[in-house]
Design a protein around this motif. Structure first.
Motif, PDB file in Angstrom:
ATOM      1  N   GLU A 148      52.165  47.732  30.209  1.00 23.26           N
ATOM      2  CA  GLU A 148      52.363  46.882  31.174  1.00 23.26           C
ATOM      3  C   GLU A 148      50.866  46.280  31.402  1.00 23.26           C
ATOM      4  OE1 GLU A 148      54.437  44.485  33.697  1.00 23.26           O
ATOM      5  OE2 GLU A 148      55.280  45.664  32.115  1.00 23.26           O
ATOM      6  N   ALA A 149      50.097  47.287  31.464  1.00 25.19           N
ATOM      7  CA  ALA A 149      48.586  46.664  31.667  1.00 25.19           C
ATOM      8  C   ALA A 149      48.199  45.669  30.406  1.00 25.19           C
ATOM      9  CB  ALA A 149      47.862  47.709  31.729  1.00 25.19           C
ATOM     10  N   LEU A 150      48.657  45.988  29.217  1.00 24.83           N
ATOM     11  CA  LEU A 150      48.310  45.177  28.369  1.00 24.83           C
ATOM     12  C   LEU A 150      48.983  43.650  28.596  1.00 24.83           C
ATOM     13  CD1 LEU A 150      48.495  47.416  24.934  1.00 24.83           C
ATOM     14  CD2 LEU A 150      46.656  45.977  25.708  1.00 24.83           C
ATOM     15  N   ARG A 151      50.304  43.569  28.889  1.00 24.43           N
ATOM     16  CA  ARG A 151      50.898  42.332  29.116  1.00 24.43           C
ATOM     17  C   ARG A 151      50.351  41.433  30.308  1.00 24.43           C
ATOM     18  NH1 ARG A 151      55.376  46.056  28.352  1.00 24.43           N
ATOM     19  NH2 ARG A 151      56.431  45.815  26.287  1.00 24.43           N
ATOM     20  N   ASN A 152      49.834  42.270  31.200  1.00 20.53           N
ATOM     21  CA  ASN A 152      49.550  41.826  32.376  1.00 20.53           C
ATOM     22  C   ASN A 152      48.038  40.987  32.076  1.00 20.53           C
ATOM     23  OD1 ASN A 152      51.570  42.443  33.975  1.00 20.53           O
ATOM     24  ND2 ASN A 152      50.602  44.338  34.785  1.00 20.53           N
ATOM     25  N   ALA A 153      47.487  41.614  31.049  1.00 20.11           N
ATOM     26  CA  ALA A 153      46.062  41.052  30.571  1.00 20.11           C
ATOM     27  C   ALA A 153      46.084  39.969  29.829  1.00 20.11           C
ATOM     28  CB  ALA A 153      45.112  42.096  30.078  1.00 20.11           C
ATOM     29  N   GLY A 154      47.409  39.703  29.384  1.00 16.90           N
ATOM     30  CA  GLY A 154      47.600  38.255  28.453  1.00 16.90           C
ATOM     31  C   GLY A 154      47.742  38.859  27.010  1.00 16.90           C
ATOM     32  N   PHE A 155      48.013  39.789  26.651  1.00 18.75           N
ATOM     33  CA  PHE A 155      48.462  40.471  25.198  1.00 18.75           C
ATOM     34  C   PHE A 155      49.955  39.923  25.322  1.00 18.75           C
ATOM     35  CE2 PHE A 155      44.401  42.493  25.996  1.00 18.75           C
ATOM     36  CZ  PHE A 155      43.690  42.180  24.699  1.00 18.75           C
ATOM     37  N   THR A 156      50.183  39.552  23.833  1.00 17.36           N
ATOM     38  CA  THR A 156      51.723  39.471  23.502  1.00 17.36           C
ATOM     39  C   THR A 156      52.060  40.449  22.377  1.00 17.36           C
ATOM     40  OG1 THR A 156      50.824  37.640  21.758  1.00 17.36           O
ATOM     41  CG2 THR A 156      51.564  37.032  24.067  1.00 17.36           C
ATOM     42  N   GLU A 157      53.086  40.506  21.905  1.00 13.53           N
ATOM     43  CA  GLU A 157      53.780  41.346  21.012  1.00 13.53           C
ATOM     44  C   GLU A 157      53.370  42.925  21.426  1.00 13.53           C
ATOM     45  OE1 GLU A 157      53.152  39.857  16.915  1.00 13.53           O
ATOM     46  OE2 GLU A 157      53.252  37.705  17.819  1.00 13.53           O
ATOM     47  N   VAL A 158      53.242  43.054  22.703  1.00 19.93           N
ATOM     48  CA  VAL A 158      53.102  44.373  22.710  1.00 19.93           C
ATOM     49  C   VAL A 158      53.885  45.652  22.415  1.00 19.93           C
ATOM     50  CG1 VAL A 158      52.398  46.127  24.822  1.00 19.93           C
ATOM     51  CG2 VAL A 158      51.739  43.790  24.818  1.00 19.93           C
ATOM     52  N   ARG A 159      53.574  46.713  21.507  1.00 20.96           N
ATOM     53  CA  ARG A 159      54.279  47.460  20.921  1.00 20.96           C
ATOM     54  C   ARG A 159      53.446  49.094  20.892  1.00 20.96           C
ATOM     55  NH1 ARG A 159      52.907  45.112  16.368  1.00 20.96           N
ATOM     56  NH2 ARG A 159      52.615  46.395  14.679  1.00 20.96           N
ATOM     57  N   THR A 160      54.484  50.042  20.611  1.00 21.60           N
ATOM     58  CA  THR A 160      53.518  51.342  20.516  1.00 21.60           C
ATOM     59  C   THR A 160      53.933  51.996  19.194  1.00 21.60           C
ATOM     60  OG1 THR A 160      53.461  51.679  22.751  1.00 21.60           O
ATOM     61  CG2 THR A 160      53.319  53.612  21.483  1.00 21.60           C
ATOM     62  N   GLU A 161      53.349  52.510  18.372  1.00 23.29           N
ATOM     63  CA  GLU A 161      53.645  53.189  17.210  1.00 23.29           C
ATOM     64  C   GLU A 161      53.221  54.665  17.248  1.00 23.29           C
ATOM     65  OE1 GLU A 161      52.631  51.585  13.433  1.00 23.29           O
ATOM     66  OE2 GLU A 161      52.937  49.588  13.950  1.00 23.29           O
ATOM     67  N   GLU A 162      54.184  55.584  16.855  1.00 22.88           N
ATOM     68  CA  GLU A 162      54.171  56.968  17.104  1.00 22.88           C
ATOM     69  C   GLU A 162      53.754  57.624  15.661  1.00 22.88           C
ATOM     70  OE1 GLU A 162      57.468  58.616  18.784  1.00 22.88           O
ATOM     71  OE2 GLU A 162      56.959  57.385  20.647  1.00 22.88           O
ATOM     72  N   ILE A 163      53.021  58.890  15.872  1.00 23.00           N
ATOM     73  CA  ILE A 163      52.676  59.954  14.906  1.00 23.00           C
ATOM     74  C   ILE A 163      53.003  61.065  15.457  1.00 23.00           C
ATOM     75  CG2 ILE A 163      50.691  61.100  13.761  1.00 23.00           C
ATOM     76  CD1 ILE A 163      51.502  58.796  12.006  1.00 23.00           C
ATOM     77  N   ALA A 164      54.022  61.841  14.849  1.00 25.64           N
ATOM     78  CA  ALA A 164      54.549  62.914  15.138  1.00 25.64           C
ATOM     79  C   ALA A 164      53.345  64.119  15.097  1.00 25.64           C
ATOM     80  CB  ALA A 164      55.767  63.245  14.321  1.00 25.64           C
ATOM     81  N   VAL A 165      53.572  64.937  15.851  1.00 31.70           N
ATOM     82  CA  VAL A 165      52.546  66.275  15.967  1.00 31.70           C
ATOM     83  C   VAL A 165      53.357  67.437  15.985  1.00 31.70           C
ATOM     84  CG1 VAL A 165      50.768  64.989  17.279  1.00 31.70           C
ATOM     85  CG2 VAL A 165      52.382  66.329  18.502  1.00 31.70           C
ATOM     86  N   ALA A 166      52.698  68.586  15.593  1.00 30.85           N
ATOM     87  CA  ALA A 166      53.344  69.963  15.714  1.00 30.85           C
ATOM     88  C   ALA A 166      54.145  70.114  16.522  1.00 30.85           C
ATOM     89  CB  ALA A 166      52.459  71.049  14.935  1.00 30.85           C
ATOM     90  N   ARG A 167      53.571  69.916  17.775  1.00 31.07           N
ATOM     91  CA  ARG A 167      54.233  70.452  19.177  1.00 31.07           C
ATOM     92  C   ARG A 167      53.845  69.348  20.226  1.00 31.07           C
ATOM     93  NH1 ARG A 167      51.322  75.868  20.861  1.00 31.07           N
ATOM     94  NH2 ARG A 167      49.098  74.823  21.223  1.00 31.07           N
ATOM     95  N   GLY A 168      54.565  69.270  21.154  1.00 33.74           N
ATOM     96  CA  GLY A 168      54.180  68.235  22.305  1.00 33.74           C
ATOM     97  C   GLY A 168      54.463  66.788  21.826  1.00 33.74           C
ATOM     98  N   VAL A 169      53.796  66.038  22.884  1.00 36.13           N
ATOM     99  CA  VAL A 169      54.204  64.603  22.751  1.00 36.13           C
ATOM    100  C   VAL A 169      53.512  63.848  21.494  1.00 36.13           C
ATOM    101  CG1 VAL A 169      54.748  64.142  25.212  1.00 36.13           C
ATOM    102  CG2 VAL A 169      52.453  64.071  24.238  1.00 36.13           C
ATOM    103  N   PRO A 170      53.990  62.857  20.959  1.00 31.67           N
ATOM    104  CA  PRO A 170      53.330  62.169  19.585  1.00 31.67           C
ATOM    105  C   PRO A 170      51.924  61.794  20.085  1.00 31.67           C
ATOM    106  CG  PRO A 170      55.127  60.850  20.355  1.00 31.67           C
ATOM    107  CD  PRO A 170      55.184  62.218  21.499  1.00 31.67           C
ATOM    108  N   ASP A 171      51.179  61.634  19.143  1.00 29.15           N
ATOM    109  CA  ASP A 171      49.958  60.561  19.138  1.00 29.15           C
ATOM    110  C   ASP A 171      50.521  59.279  19.098  1.00 29.15           C
ATOM    111  OD1 ASP A 171      48.403  62.976  19.200  1.00 29.15           O
ATOM    112  OD2 ASP A 171      47.484  62.612  17.289  1.00 29.15           O
ATOM    113  N   VAL A 172      49.875  58.252  19.587  1.00 30.73           N
ATOM    114  CA  VAL A 172      50.447  57.006  19.492  1.00 30.73           C
ATOM    115  C   VAL A 172      49.240  55.869  19.260  1.00 30.73           C
ATOM    116  CG1 VAL A 172      52.374  57.414  20.963  1.00 30.73           C
ATOM    117  CG2 VAL A 172      50.388  56.199  21.875  1.00 30.73           C
ATOM    118  N   VAL A 173      49.503  54.796  18.893  1.00 28.67           N
ATOM    119  CA  VAL A 173      48.738  53.430  18.841  1.00 28.67           C
ATOM    120  C   VAL A 173      49.253  52.440  19.644  1.00 28.67           C
ATOM    121  CG1 VAL A 173      47.600  51.904  17.493  1.00 28.67           C
ATOM    122  CG2 VAL A 173      47.729  54.088  16.576  1.00 28.67           C
ATOM    123  N   HIS A 174      48.748  51.839  20.648  1.00 35.52           N
ATOM    124  CA  HIS A 174      49.125  50.926  21.476  1.00 35.52           C
ATOM    125  C   HIS A 174      48.703  49.405  20.785  1.00 35.52           C
ATOM    126  CE1 HIS A 174      51.028  53.298  24.721  1.00 35.52           C
ATOM    127  NE2 HIS A 174      49.820  53.890  24.742  1.00 35.52           N
TER     128      HIS A 174
END
Length: 234
Positions: free
Chosen positions: A199-225
């Protein structure tokens, strides 16, 4: 990948170097065949798995407008060198600048144990290593880049130093946007997904905002915003 490997009996870590600097303590440890960077007592990254660092670079390149020749790249954070090394292996990138504020990390790559990862990339004529603070560089430099790939602390919701927290707020994102060419891409690594940062990215004027994930052995995934600066100035 910035989470320690899930091992039943991990080797005991050995401290290779420990420095006190203007931003606190930074430590390089060896654990078996791998190296770890610890900042102010917080685990940052190791050399066990570079998938998410490679995704950071690849996702930014893929998001750029088709046909853009020799795009200029800024990497925020040298870390263990995976992002820089992967970028230097891609001939489509033009100029590659990497910003690192910790003198110890620069030393470990130039003449220390991490040179085995980054020596070739640092010798690449496209590469420029800037020993400075990323936030200051974004706010004060007149340089423009087609892609910013930022791997600072553990992401927007988990910063190791207070100085870096501003990078993910309105002023920091405005500085990122100002350093991008029209249509340029901002890619931000994080140890966990953050709807608030999207949401902060959108508020800052960025478009096509999305998140890509990398699964990890346990817990939440690493991501790239990811977000793009509009092709035309807003």
């Amino acid at each position: 990948m910035h989470l320690s490997p899930d091992q039943a009996h991990p080797p005991t870590p050995e401290t290779v170097d420990r420095r006190e600097g203007p931003y606190g303590e930074v430590v390089l440890r060896r654990r078996g065949e791998d190296f770890e960077i610890i900042a102010n007592g917080c685990f940052l990254m190791d050399t066990s798995d570079g998938r998410s660092e490679r995704l950071l670079i690849d996702a930014a390149l893929a998001a750029l407008p088709a046909g853009r020749p020799s795009p200029a790249l800024l990497i925020g954070g040298l870390g263990v060198g995976f992002s820089l090394t992967h970028a230097a292996q891609e001939p489509r990138w033009g100029r590659i600048a990497v910003v690192e504020r910790e003198a110890a990390v620069v030393d470990w790559h130039r003449a220390g144990p991490l040179a085995r990862i980054s020596a070739g990339a640092l010798a690449d004529p496209r590469t420029e290593l800037l020993h400075t603070d990323l936030v200051a560089h974004l706010r004060e430099s007149g340089e423009r880049y087609d892609a910013l790939c930022l791997d600072i602390d553990n992401g927007p919701d988990w910063t190791v130093s207070e100085e870096n927290a501003g990078l993910y707020g309105p002023a920091g994102l405005a500085a990122c946007r100002a350093r991008l060419t029209p249509g340029g891409v901002l890619a931000v690594w994080s140890a966990q997904p953050s709807a608030a940062f999207e949401e902060a990215l959108r508020n800052a004027g960025f478009t096509e905002v999305r998140t890509e994930e990398i699964a990890v052995a346990r817990g939440v995934p690493d991501v790239v915003h990811l977000g793009r600066r509009p092709d035309l100035p807003a």
